[in-house]
Design an enzyme around this catalytic site. Structure first.
Site, short mmCIF file in Angstrom:
data_model
loop_
_atom_site.label_atom_id
_atom_site.label_comp_id
_atom_site.label_asym_id
_atom_site.label_seq_id
_atom_site.Cartn_x
_atom_site.Cartn_y
_atom_site.Cartn_z
N GLU A 469 51.86 52.82 38.45
CA GLU A 469 51.61 52.37 39.82
C GLU A 469 52.91 52.08 40.57
OE1 GLU A 469 47.15 50.55 39.50
OE2 GLU A 469 48.78 49.26 38.83
N GLU A 539 43.51 54.70 32.66
CA GLU A 539 42.79 53.44 32.73
C GLU A 539 41.36 53.74 33.16
OE1 GLU A 539 44.76 50.50 35.19
OE2 GLU A 539 46.75 51.04 34.40
#
Length: 1060
Positions: A469, A539
């Site tokens: 991220e 994820e």
């Protein structure tokens, strides 16, 4: 004579700004990164250190400062916030400081560590000495004997400093470390965890030989085109000033006999790199399922000295083949988890034995992969992963997600907006801060270099990750190029690179199953159906609180579409920090519990383990869903599918049993068998056992076959007999049964029924039922003076239709505000009609019509509830017909059923259904059909770290709740007749039993907040329908067909007094 010691370096490389606020400065005077290796000649400097804490670096003491009362002691490794200095601070995305990189706050807490050490007398006098720090958060300067020797940042990366010329061999030495809580590095260490500071990993003084030693090595393995024979490619960086011989020897591990496989040697005469190739004939291959290791002995010797290091390796080859991630020529499937380093008392200062326990639990629960999120883990983790067998994505210490908030919040971009649209508006701008900023390129490259160089010799590491991220920019491209240049034998991952320009696979997060399937068939697919890169979910299935749902759906997609090579659950464990308050409260704390502002609350409690690292129901569910053997009954045979990628099933033994379930469990037959040879990915069938299950069963009983696969022998991660996989199949349904009291002719004498002004009392044979005719509710049922149902102090009802339950973490983002908008949590009851009939002697039918509706709004449920009371038999049948009314109803509610209030003494529960743990429509695979007896109400409570809905049990045929007396006084509940159940309800019903009102659970932040707030009663729910749990805390909500729709429904229950 003058002092010949080095004079040290200046405190700042750039006089205009401090090192900790300069993106161009991240290492000063450090040694080149190398493979993790602590030799026998190492002095560990863990333990108590002197410690000084101030709010700004300008107030920090220097090495000449005396040890006065302003100093205390602190444990190393550890975090100062967990030892009485400052406070832990949790944020997920947002930065806890202003966004103006590389600048940091003036209020920058600074901890100064100080201790002395002596060089062991046994060490070679002129050894090369270095000081090693394996992890310091977030940046630090180091002095030895008063001389500033260096600076480093990169909290989860190691750094070494040459101290040979500074150390006293005969006198005490002092090391002083000044640690800064915030640095420019903090901007790229925003990793959804606690902000914790200090020296949190090991500190060593290390000695290498004085003149000749092996500084570093890289051992790579390659296999031939048949994936049979191997070659070991060894690259060694040596230090020598005279002719020396370098040798590489491969042996079996001592526990495997220690035999020699091969060796090679070469001569060198100067510092530099040495490259040696050693062919090995058909070694056993390393995989996560067959983690076979060898020992490599590396030596450099002169006529007078010899330096030797040892490294365990596995022979394996990683590649993209036909568009899929392959190891040793075969595609693999990740059944993985994301794991942070976290300990509930020590934060990221995790002991090695705690890491081993984590990884052993992963293996015990059929997990085969882990992603080191979002930084290189404890340096011993990879040794353990090599040994136990886990595929590892090793991730760079890099995340700068907080720039998203800095961009999105001023634009008032709503979180409800489509994620892809939000990315378009924010990500390119956010990337300009660091990821797409050339001024930060060197810092980004340093972080991937540190990771690769430390961890490059581990077979378990098959993928490097460029971080998490951190948007996408030119610096990621540079990192990818470095990884491919230095280590072409591994793959590279980065989810932020949406189109996999600088990654070897597409990677996504929290993608809906339907979208994932579309990606598998469309993303980068040519007209002929071929593709170059696979897809993984780095994820998914956010495991926050009561969840995750969707696991079976994801697993089905992975099985159906080979391009989907699995994923990594978010995440392994809750990050609660144990806190004891002055008022006696004790709990696992989360964001805000330390007065940390801003914070992201309980979002750090999103793991498959509780904070104490014991399994939640979510981990048990995952184990079942991803079990490596799939079984099914096909006619008179048992089909066994091997879902391993490499292993057969010969390491397992099979056991089976046939059981009859009714009031109790009766074992009809049992046996053991050896699973047949089943190649990976293949299915074979074996005959079903023919003994036992043809036995005549009693009326109302069901017969089930249960098959278990158990470890035949102990492994490094589990004892023999550990259950790896299991399966249940119903062999015989229950025959229809007339339930006692329902159709028995009643005695000719009539029941006593009296109707005072607002009450109705029905009694006979010691049973008394009381109704409140003004409110239209049953308020009491007693038997021979013993209470079985009692009135709720708020509603006045002993039984009441209900549609509410406490919210889960997964309800909070979407469903909870939706339900509250429609007032589902605030329904009131309007009595519309009540009628009393005597359909036959001894039986009274009370039919009550109510409307359940919230204030302000125009919708509700019209409920026609019928109570068929038979006091002579001590039974009550309660049925309900629900019809939505009004103009603006919601689309769904949490549940549809009844709330019951029983005496507190009724605290033992028996049932026939799914158990022993909780179950929900999308989280039930881990529970077995059985008869479960003697469970206390405490046993049925799920102790989530954050109190919420939990403890529902599905597929119930009957449930009894009783007291602890020998008679077992209480109630037994079964479903009403099938014709009284609509098709959209589940006659194999759900029940819940507990001590706490919904409001009590909703208001509690921690389990300790429930203490002393138990009701003076036992609370029960009987439901015709309950909703799934989903993963909407971060991901898809409840699957559409598993919602409780606001529509017409009909269901009912038969309650029978027992033990009276």
């Amino acid at each position: 004579m003058g002092d010949s010691r080095p004079q040290g370096i200046p405190l700042q490389k750039d006089e205009s700004k401090p090192d900790y606020a300069n993106e161009a400065v991240f290492r000063r005077n450090t040694l080149a990164p190398r493979s993790y290796y602590i030799p026998g000649t190492a002095l560990i400097l863990n333990g108590p250190w002197h410690f000084h804490y101030v709010s700004t670096p300008l107030e920090a003491p220097d090495p000449s400062s005396p040890l006065d009362d302003s100093w205390t002691t602190i444990a190393v490794p550890g975090h100062w916030q967990l030892q009485g200095h400052g406070r832990p601070h949790y944020t997920n995305v947002q930065y806890p400081f202003p966004v103006c990189p590389p600048n940091v706050r003036t209020d920058n807490p600074t901890g100064t560590y100080r201790r002395t050490f002596h060089v062991p007398a046994s060490w070679e006098r002129h050894s090369h000495l270095r000081l090693r720090f394996d992890g310091v958060d977030s940046a630090y300067h180091v002095w030895v004997n008063g001389t500033l020797i260096g600076y480093a940042q990169g909290s989860r990366n190691p750094h070494e400093f040459d101290v040979t010329a500074l150390v006293n061999w005969d006198d005490p030495n002092e090391v002083l470390v000044r640690v800064y809580q915030w640095s420019d590095g903090s901007y790229i260490e925003d990793q959804d965890q606690w902000w914790l500071s200090g020296i949190f990993r090991d500190v060593h003084l290390i000695a290498f030989p004085a003149k000749t030693w092996i500084e570093d090595w890289f051992l790579r393995t390659d296999l031939d085109s048949n994936y049979q024979d191997a070659i070991l490619k060894a690259s060694l960086r040596v230090v020598t000033s005279e002719p020396s011989f370098v040798s590489v020897t491969v042996k079996e591990l001592p526990e495997n006999g220690g035999s020699l496989l091969g060796n090679v040697r070469n001569q060198v005469s100067a510092n530099g790199m040495v490259h040696l190739d050693l062919p090995i004939k058909n070694p056993r291959k390393w995989t996560a399922e067959t983690p076979y290791l060898y020992r490599v002995v590396l030596s450099i010797s002169t006529s007078a000295t010899r330096h030797t290091v040892r490294q365990r390796i596995g022979f394996r080859k990683v590649e993209i083949k036909n568009g899929l991630i392959c190891v040793n020529g075969r595609p693999i499937r990740f059944r993985g988890v994301n794991r942070h380093d976290h300990h509930p008392h020590f934060g990221r200062a995790v002991p090695e034995e705690f890491v081993r326990k984590d990884l052993m639990m992963m293996k015990q629960h059929n997990i085969n992969a882990l992603r080191c999120s979002h930084y290189p883990s404890h340096p011993k983790l990879l040794d353990i992963a090599d040994e136990l067998g886990l595929w590892v994505i090793d991730e760079t210490d890099l995340e700068c997600h907080g720039f998203y908030d800095a961009v999105a919040r001023p634009q008032d971009i709503p979180e409800e907006m489509d994620y892809e649209e939000r990315k378009k508006l924010t990500f390119p701008i956010a990337a300009k801060y660091t990821s797409d900023n050339p001024a930060w390129k060197a810092a980004y490259l340093d972080r991937i270099e540190q990771m690769i160089q430390r961890d490059k010799n581990h077979a378990s590491v098959i993928i490097w990750s460029l971080g998490n991220e951190a948007f996408y920019g030119q610096n990621h491209k540079a990192m990818y190029e470095y990884a491919k240049r230095v280590d072409p034998g591994r793959l590279v991952h980065y989810e932020g690179d949406r189109y996999a320009q600088s990654a070897d696979m597409y990677s996504f997060m929290y993608t809906h199953v339907h979208e994932l399937i579309k990606l598998a068939t469309d993303e980068g697919v040519r007209p002929d159906g071929t593709f170059d890169k696979p897809i993984i979910l780095c994820e998914y299935a956010h495991a926050m609180g009561n969840g995750p749902g969707w696991l079976e759906d994801y697993e089905e997609a992975f099985r159906t579409y080979p391009r989907l090579q699995g994923g990594f659950i978010w995440e392994w464990a809750n990050h609660g920090l144990w806190k004891e308050e002055a008022n006696g409260k004790k709990y696992y704390a989360y964001g805000g519990d330390f007065g940390d502002v801003p914070n992201d609350g309980a979002f750090v409690m999103d793991g498959l383990l509780y904070s104490n690292h014991t399994p939640t129901p979510g981990l048990l569910e995952l184990k079942k869903v991803i079990q490596p053997a799939r079984l099914a009954v096909e006619g008179a045979t048992l089909a066994i599918t091997n879902l391993y990628d490499f292993a057969g099933l010969n390491h397992l033994t099979g056991s089976w049993k046939v059981e009859e379930f009714s009031e109790r469990t009766r074992l009809l037959a049992t046996g053991v068998f050896q699973p047949p040879e089943v190649a990976p990915g293949s299915t074979v069938t074996v005959p079903l056992p023919q003994t036992g299950w043809n036995t005549q069963s009693k009326q109302g009983a069901e017969v089930y076959l249960t098959v278990s696969f158990l470890l035949k022998a102990a492994t490094a991660w589990a004892e023999a007999g550990h259950e790896v996989a299991w399966f249940q199949h119903r062999l015989r349904k229950a025959e229809s049964q007339i339930q006692p009291g329902r159709f028995i002719e009643a005695p000719t004498s009539s029941v006593n029924a009296t109707s005072p002004a607002r009450g109705l009392t029905i009694s006979r044979n010691g049973h008394t039922f009381e109704f409140d005719q003004a409110r239209g509710v049953l308020v009491r049922w007693s038997a021979n003076g013993t209470s079985l149902l009692k009135p709720d102090p708020v509603t006045g009802a002993a039984i009441l239709p209900s549609f509410w339950r406490p919210p889960t973490d997964n309800d909070r983002p979407i469903s909870l505000p939706y339900w509250r908008r429609f007032g589902v949590d605030a329904l009131t009851t309007q009595l519309r009609s009540i009628a009393v009939f005597h359909p036959k002697p001894g039986v009274v039918r009370v039919t009550i019509t109510t409307f359940h509706t919230p204030p302000v709004l125009d919708w509700g449920f019209e409920a026609t509830t019928t109570y068929l009371v038979s006091p002579a038999h001590g039974t009550l049948t309660v049925t309900i017909k629900l019809r939505p009314g009004g103009n603006y109803p919601p689309k769904h509610v949490p549940r549809a059923g009844f709330n019951l209030r029983l005496p507190k003494a009724l605290d033992k529960v028996d049932w026939f259904g799914l158990g022993p743990g909780e179950s929900y429509p999308d989280k039930r695979s881990s529970q077995r059909v059985g008869v479960w007896r003697d469970y206390s109400i405490t046993d049925l409570h799920t102790p989530y770290d954050v109190p919420q809905e939990g403890g529902n049990r599905m597929a119930t045929r009957w449930v009894s709740i009783r007291d602890s007396s020998a008679a077992g006084t209480g109630l037994r509940v079964t479903p009403a007749l099938p014709e009284l159940w609509s098709e959209n309800c589940e006659r194999e019903f759900s029940f819940w039993v507990g001590k706490y009102r919904d409001e009590t659970v909703q208001e509690a932040r921690h389990p300790c907040d429930l203490e002393g707030k138990e009701e003076e009663a036992t609370l029960m729910r009987l439901d015709g329908r309950v909703a799934g749990v989903g993963t909407a805390a971060c991901g898809p909500g409840v699957r559409e067909d598993l919602l409780v729709k606001v529509e017409e429904m009909e269901f009912g229950f038969y309650l029978e007094a027992i033990g009276v």
